[in-house]
Motif scaffolding. Sequence first.
Motif, PDB file in Angstrom:
ATOM      1  N   LEU A  35     -24.357   3.291  37.066  1.00  0.00           N
ATOM      2  CA  LEU A  35     -23.165   3.275  36.998  1.00  0.00           C
ATOM      3  C   LEU A  35     -22.743   1.705  36.680  1.00  0.00           C
ATOM      4  O   LEU A  35     -21.737   1.662  36.329  1.00  0.00           O
ATOM      5  N   LEU A  36     -22.793   0.990  37.513  1.00  0.00           N
ATOM      6  CA  LEU A  36     -22.686  -0.688  37.039  1.00  0.00           C
ATOM      7  C   LEU A  36     -22.539  -0.975  35.254  1.00  0.00           C
ATOM      8  O   LEU A  36     -21.282  -1.642  34.707  1.00  0.00           O
ATOM      9  N   TRP A  37     -23.913  -0.518  35.115  1.00  0.00           N
ATOM     10  CA  TRP A  37     -23.660  -0.808  32.976  1.00  0.00           C
ATOM     11  C   TRP A  37     -23.528  -0.326  32.142  1.00  0.00           C
ATOM     12  O   TRP A  37     -22.998  -0.007  30.641  1.00  0.00           O
ATOM     13  N   ASN A  38     -22.785   1.408  32.301  1.00  0.00           N
ATOM     14  CA  ASN A  38     -23.009   2.105  31.611  1.00  0.00           C
ATOM     15  C   ASN A  38     -21.694   2.221  31.097  1.00  0.00           C
ATOM     16  O   ASN A  38     -21.847   2.102  29.628  1.00  0.00           O
ATOM     17  N   PRO A  39     -20.574   1.564  31.370  1.00  0.00           N
ATOM     18  CA  PRO A  39     -18.725   1.560  31.022  1.00  0.00           C
ATOM     19  C   PRO A  39     -19.505   0.355  29.851  1.00  0.00           C
ATOM     20  O   PRO A  39     -18.482   0.469  28.590  1.00  0.00           O
ATOM     21  N   GLY A  42     -22.713   1.403  27.279  1.00  0.00           N
ATOM     22  CA  GLY A  42     -22.837   2.656  26.316  1.00  0.00           C
ATOM     23  C   GLY A  42     -23.956   4.254  26.860  1.00  0.00           C
ATOM     24  O   GLY A  42     -24.585   4.239  25.824  1.00  0.00           O
ATOM     25  N   LEU A  43     -24.960   3.564  27.696  1.00  0.00           N
ATOM     26  CA  LEU A  43     -26.269   4.209  27.517  1.00  0.00           C
ATOM     27  C   LEU A  43     -26.309   5.822  27.941  1.00  0.00           C
ATOM     28  O   LEU A  43     -27.182   6.669  27.400  1.00  0.00           O
ATOM     29  N   LEU A  44     -25.214   6.488  28.692  1.00  0.00           N
ATOM     30  CA  LEU A  44     -25.045   8.024  28.834  1.00  0.00           C
ATOM     31  C   LEU A  44     -24.003   8.309  28.645  1.00  0.00           C
ATOM     32  O   LEU A  44     -22.785   7.906  29.310  1.00  0.00           O
ATOM     33  N   GLU A  45     -23.643  10.121  27.891  1.00  0.00           N
ATOM     34  CA  GLU A  45     -22.774  10.363  28.193  1.00  0.00           C
ATOM     35  C   GLU A  45     -22.269  11.110  29.598  1.00  0.00           C
ATOM     36  O   GLU A  45     -22.647  12.898  28.709  1.00  0.00           O
ATOM     37  N   GLY A  94     -33.905   4.812  25.961  1.00  0.00           N
ATOM     38  CA  GLY A  94     -32.475   4.597  25.599  1.00  0.00           C
ATOM     39  C   GLY A  94     -32.779   3.787  27.148  1.00  0.00           C
ATOM     40  O   GLY A  94     -33.213   2.951  27.195  1.00  0.00           O
ATOM     41  N   ALA A  95     -32.107   4.454  28.666  1.00  0.00           N
ATOM     42  CA  ALA A  95     -32.135   4.285  29.706  1.00  0.00           C
ATOM     43  C   ALA A  95     -33.038   4.251  30.679  1.00  0.00           C
ATOM     44  O   ALA A  95     -32.738   4.434  31.303  1.00  0.00           O
ATOM     45  N   GLY A  96     -34.182   5.184  29.729  1.00  0.00           N
ATOM     46  CA  GLY A  96     -35.180   5.093  30.794  1.00  0.00           C
ATOM     47  C   GLY A  96     -35.629   6.453  31.166  1.00  0.00           C
ATOM     48  O   GLY A  96     -36.795   6.439  31.725  1.00  0.00           O
ATOM     49  N   LEU A  97     -35.235   7.045  30.112  1.00  0.00           N
ATOM     50  CA  LEU A  97     -35.204   8.458  31.144  1.00  0.00           C
ATOM     51  C   LEU A  97     -36.038   9.376  29.829  1.00  0.00           C
ATOM     52  O   LEU A  97     -35.983   9.463  28.587  1.00  0.00           O
ATOM     53  N   PRO A  98     -37.013   9.608  29.594  1.00  0.00           N
ATOM     54  CA  PRO A  98     -37.944  10.330  31.573  1.00  0.00           C
ATOM     55  C   PRO A  98     -38.949   9.418  31.571  1.00  0.00           C
ATOM     56  O   PRO A  98     -39.181   9.106  32.593  1.00  0.00           O
ATOM     57  N   VAL A 117     -40.444   2.380  23.912  1.00  0.00           N
ATOM     58  CA  VAL A 117     -40.278   2.512  22.775  1.00  0.00           C
ATOM     59  C   VAL A 117     -38.969   2.141  22.677  1.00  0.00           C
ATOM     60  O   VAL A 117     -38.184   3.838  22.918  1.00  0.00           O
ATOM     61  N   GLU A 118     -37.126   1.417  22.578  1.00  0.00           N
ATOM     62  CA  GLU A 118     -36.637   1.716  22.438  1.00  0.00           C
ATOM     63  C   GLU A 118     -35.891   0.500  21.316  1.00  0.00           C
ATOM     64  O   GLU A 118     -36.722  -0.867  21.797  1.00  0.00           O
ATOM     65  N   LYS A 119     -35.730   0.922  20.420  1.00  0.00           N
ATOM     66  CA  LYS A 119     -34.731  -0.262  19.570  1.00  0.00           C
ATOM     67  C   LYS A 119     -34.232  -0.690  19.473  1.00  0.00           C
ATOM     68  O   LYS A 119     -33.157  -2.011  18.998  1.00  0.00           O
ATOM     69  N   GLN A 120     -32.830   0.150  20.446  1.00  0.00           N
ATOM     70  CA  GLN A 120     -31.756  -0.769  20.207  1.00  0.00           C
ATOM     71  C   GLN A 120     -31.296  -2.551  21.621  1.00  0.00           C
ATOM     72  O   GLN A 120     -31.822  -1.953  22.498  1.00  0.00           O
ATOM     73  N   GLN A 121     -31.065  -2.868  21.156  1.00  0.00           N
ATOM     74  CA  GLN A 121     -31.169  -4.059  22.343  1.00  0.00           C
ATOM     75  C   GLN A 121     -30.731  -4.086  23.726  1.00  0.00           C
ATOM     76  O   GLN A 121     -31.118  -4.254  24.625  1.00  0.00           O
ATOM     77  N   ARG A 122     -28.690  -3.250  23.816  1.00  0.00           N
ATOM     78  CA  ARG A 122     -27.805  -2.892  24.053  1.00  0.00           C
ATOM     79  C   ARG A 122     -29.788  -2.814  25.769  1.00  0.00           C
ATOM     80  O   ARG A 122     -28.774  -2.435  27.163  1.00  0.00           O
ATOM     81  N   ARG A 123     -29.858  -1.581  24.994  1.00  0.00           N
ATOM     82  CA  ARG A 123     -30.515  -0.823  26.103  1.00  0.00           C
ATOM     83  C   ARG A 123     -31.805  -1.076  26.525  1.00  0.00           C
ATOM     84  O   ARG A 123     -32.415  -1.018  27.427  1.00  0.00           O
ATOM     85  N   CYS A 124     -32.440  -2.341  25.786  1.00  0.00           N
ATOM     86  CA  CYS A 124     -33.738  -2.413  26.587  1.00  0.00           C
ATOM     87  C   CYS A 124     -32.893  -3.784  27.747  1.00  0.00           C
ATOM     88  O   CYS A 124     -33.823  -4.168  28.190  1.00  0.00           O
ATOM     89  N   GLY A 125     -32.094  -4.255  27.133  1.00  0.00           N
ATOM     90  CA  GLY A 125     -31.612  -5.501  28.294  1.00  0.00           C
ATOM     91  C   GLY A 125     -31.510  -4.749  29.624  1.00  0.00           C
ATOM     92  O   GLY A 125     -32.213  -5.121  30.485  1.00  0.00           O
ATOM     93  N   PHE A 126     -31.099  -2.967  29.462  1.00  0.00           N
ATOM     94  CA  PHE A 126     -30.759  -2.148  30.451  1.00  0.00           C
ATOM     95  C   PHE A 126     -31.632  -2.314  30.955  1.00  0.00           C
ATOM     96  O   PHE A 126     -32.569  -2.262  32.439  1.00  0.00           O
ATOM     97  N   LEU A 127     -33.229  -1.536  30.409  1.00  0.00           N
ATOM     98  CA  LEU A 127     -34.416  -1.390  30.908  1.00  0.00           C
ATOM     99  C   LEU A 127     -35.068  -2.764  31.303  1.00  0.00           C
ATOM    100  O   LEU A 127     -35.909  -2.972  32.885  1.00  0.00           O
ATOM    101  N   ARG A 128     -34.988  -4.296  31.022  1.00  0.00           N
ATOM    102  CA  ARG A 128     -35.658  -5.406  31.172  1.00  0.00           C
ATOM    103  C   ARG A 128     -35.033  -5.808  32.686  1.00  0.00           C
ATOM    104  O   ARG A 128     -35.585  -6.271  33.944  1.00  0.00           O
ATOM    105  N   ASN A 129     -34.030  -4.769  33.496  1.00  0.00           N
ATOM    106  CA  ASN A 129     -33.028  -5.344  34.830  1.00  0.00           C
ATOM    107  C   ASN A 129     -33.503  -4.383  35.228  1.00  0.00           C
ATOM    108  O   ASN A 129     -34.180  -4.312  36.096  1.00  0.00           O
ATOM    109  N   ILE A 130     -33.535  -2.664  34.890  1.00  0.00           N
ATOM    110  CA  ILE A 130     -33.983  -2.012  35.469  1.00  0.00           C
ATOM    111  C   ILE A 130     -35.592  -1.644  36.228  1.00  0.00           C
ATOM    112  O   ILE A 130     -35.389  -1.500  37.508  1.00  0.00           O
ATOM    113  N   VAL A 131     -36.141  -1.874  35.805  1.00  0.00           N
ATOM    114  CA  VAL A 131     -38.063  -2.185  35.475  1.00  0.00           C
ATOM    115  C   VAL A 131     -38.328  -2.621  37.057  1.00  0.00           C
ATOM    116  O   VAL A 131     -38.607  -2.272  38.108  1.00  0.00           O
TER     117      VAL A 131
END
Length: 223
Positions: A35-39, A42-45, A94-98, A117-131
Motif C-alpha cells: 500500500l505504501l509503495w504501490n502509488p 505501480g506494482l499492482l492494479e 513483479g512485487a514478489g508474487l508468488p 527474477v524481475e527486469k524492471q528496476q522499480r520492482r526490484c527496488g521494492f523487492l530489495r526493500n520487502i525481503v
Amino acid sequence: MNQELQETLRRGLDELDLDAPRLLPRLKLYFSELLLWNPKLGLLEADETEIITKHFLDCAAGIGVLRSIADQIIQDRDIDREGDALRLVDLGSGAGLPGVIIAMILSEDINLEVHLVEKQQRRCGFLRNIVPILGLNDVVSIHQKNFQEIPGKFDIVTSRAFRNLNGEQLALQRALLVPGGRIAAYKGRAETIEAEMGPEFRAADLIPLKVPGLEDERHMVVL
C-alpha cells in the motif's frame, strides 16, 4: 490492514490448511508495504480487497501443489531435507508474487532457495526493500535481468501472470531446469491454457486451484 480484511485473509489461510497465526504478521507487513509503495511504483492494479484475494490467497492456493512437487523431487533424488537446498526460480516476479509468498511458507519445512527474477528496476527496488522486512534474506535472492541470463539451474521454475506457455517459451524455461525438475505455472481458465500451449497442452498436468473468496477459474500447469 483493517479487521475485516484481516479476517478474510485468516479464513482464506485456514481454508488452504496453512498456518494463519504464523503467517498473518508477515503478510500484514507485506500488505502495508504494498500500500505504501504501490502509488509511486505501480506494482499492482488492485484495491485492498483484491490484494488479499487475487494476489495473496491466489499465490497461497498453489502452495500445496508446489509442496507435493518438492516432496517428489526430494524422494526421487533421495535428498537429505537438512542437506542441499532445492532451488526455485520465480520468473517475472513483479512485487514478489508468488515468489515471496512461496518463500514465506515453504521455507519453513523445506530447505529452499528462492530466486526472484524481475527486469524492471522499480520492482526490484521494492523487492530489495520487502525481503529483509519479512526476514527472508537467507532464503531469497533477487536478480534484475532477463530470465535467460540468470546463472545456474533450478529444481522448480514457477511464474504467475507471466508469458504464454507456447513451445518457444517452454523451451526457454526447460533450459533452466536440472534433470527431473518441474515447471509449475500459475494460470487461469483451462480453455485459455489449452489455446496458448497448443500441442504442449497434452504433456501438461492441469491441477485446479481453489482460491478462497474468488470464483474465477485457476489452475497450476505442471510439466
